[in-house]
Design a protein around this motif. Structure first.
Motif, short mmCIF file in Angstrom:
data_model
loop_
_atom_site.label_atom_id
_atom_site.label_comp_id
_atom_site.label_asym_id
_atom_site.label_seq_id
_atom_site.Cartn_x
_atom_site.Cartn_y
_atom_site.Cartn_z
N VAL A 24 -157.27 -0.17 -60.67
CA VAL A 24 -157.33 0.34 -59.31
C VAL A 24 -157.00 -0.78 -58.33
O VAL A 24 -157.61 -1.86 -58.36
N THR A 25 -156.02 -0.55 -57.46
CA THR A 25 -155.66 -1.52 -56.43
C THR A 25 -155.87 -0.90 -55.06
O THR A 25 -156.00 0.32 -54.92
N PHE A 26 -155.88 -1.75 -54.05
CA PHE A 26 -155.96 -1.26 -52.67
C PHE A 26 -154.82 -0.28 -52.40
O PHE A 26 -155.02 0.79 -51.81
N GLU A 27 -153.62 -0.64 -52.87
CA GLU A 27 -152.44 0.18 -52.60
C GLU A 27 -152.53 1.56 -53.25
O GLU A 27 -152.15 2.57 -52.63
N THR A 28 -153.03 1.61 -54.48
CA THR A 28 -153.12 2.93 -55.14
C THR A 28 -154.13 3.82 -54.43
O THR A 28 -153.89 5.02 -54.25
N MET A 29 -155.25 3.24 -54.02
CA MET A 29 -156.25 4.04 -53.30
C MET A 29 -155.69 4.52 -51.96
O MET A 29 -155.88 5.68 -51.57
#
Length: 308
Positions: A24-29
């Protein structure tokens, strides 16, 4: 990642931390949430539970759902003018004290961290070839309760062998000593260990509680992993009905996430909510953890969060 939801002049805040272990990355969220932004903004917020049910139908990661669910709960409490623990009809006159985490390092560094923050309960991160020796050395410098988080590093026989020595050194319980998928090993540990065991990586979502009941003494719930306060409350109810001890843990959240966790503490046996204490710079005000673990709850409704 911080999310805000605004309605009728009130703003609720939620948080989720990126986590490479779970991909989980900031970008995916951010992408997940932006994809349904319009639907979120059009949603008629009656209860956080209804909002969570809506989110659960949208194929989001639990991390993204958590941030939104925390924001919805904070907003709902602010609209109602009451802290969440009061809306849930729980009494915060008694609650467990958070532990303070001591990460893996040299003995000198671990001792220095304890001296820097004198605390009644320490969570000791382990996973070396000299784990018992480390605890023995740390014990020379404090009378505090120890909790051990082995981070899946041991096998069943090691755990059973270490447990009596660690118990003698003042260790209260062992958190996730075995790999998450080693259910046979955990069953053996449950039957033969002199210390209780708490599931962490083995207990991620609501459906995991049932299986943990016959393999662990208790569970550690992480809001980010299970999808927020709404499923966490159901997990607490389920675990207690099975006679399990219940803990809620953190993932180095700011005061946004920690203030949400704090609303649950009247319902818990143990809590690990030192995330904001470990940050160099916090981003929010809300629940305050004072000297010796005393929790100061803000009068503001919901989780009581304001951004700085």
């Amino acid at each position: 990642m911080i999310i805000s939801l605004e309605l009728d002049g009130k703003i609720g805040y939620g948080e989720a931390t990126a986590n490479p272990y779970y991909g989980v990355t900031f970008e995916t969220m951010q992408c997940e949430i932006e994809d349904i932004r319009q639907e979120i903004e059009q949603f008629n917020l009656q209860t956080p539970e209804a909002f969570h049910a809506f989110l659960s139908s949208k194929n989001l990661s639990n991390f993204a759902v958590c941030a939104l669910d925390l924001a919805a709960n904070d907003l709902y409490g602010k609209l109602m003018g009451k802290p969440l623990y009061q809306l849930w009809q729980t009494d915060n006159s008694t609650y467990p004290i958070t532990n303070y985490t001591i990460g893996i390092g040299t003995i000198e560094k671990m001792v220095a961290k304890m001296k820097e923050v004198p605390w009644p309960i320490y969570k000791i991160k382990l996973g070396t070839e000299h784990d018992v020796e480390i605890v023995r050395e740390l014990r020379k410098h404090t009378d505090a309760i120890f909790r051990v988080d082995a981070n899946c590093a041991w096998n069943a026989d090691q755990t059973i062998e270490y447990a009596p020595q660690l118990k003698e050194l003042g260790v209260e319980f062992l958190e996730q000593p075995l790999k998450a998928e080693d259910w046979v090993g955990m069953k053996k540990v449950l039957q033969h260990s002199v210390l209780p065991t708490i599931a962490d990586e083995s207990c991620i979502v609501e459906g995991d509680v049932e299986k943990c009941g016959s393999h662990f003494s208790g569970i550690n719930i992480k809001l980010t992993k299970c999808g927020g306060l709404t499923p966490a409350r159901r997990m607490i109810t389920k675990a207690k009905s099975m006679g399990l001890k219940v803990m809620v843990g953190c993932m180095t959240e700011s005061t946004v996430g920690i203030s949400a966790i704090a609303q649950l503490i009247p319902q818990l046996d143990y809590v690990d909510m030192d995330g904001a204490m470990l940050l160099r710079e916090d981003i929010a005000d809300g629940v305050i953890i004072g000297e010796h673990g005393k929790v100061i709850f803000p009068s503001l409704g919901g989780s009581g969060i304001t951004l700085r």
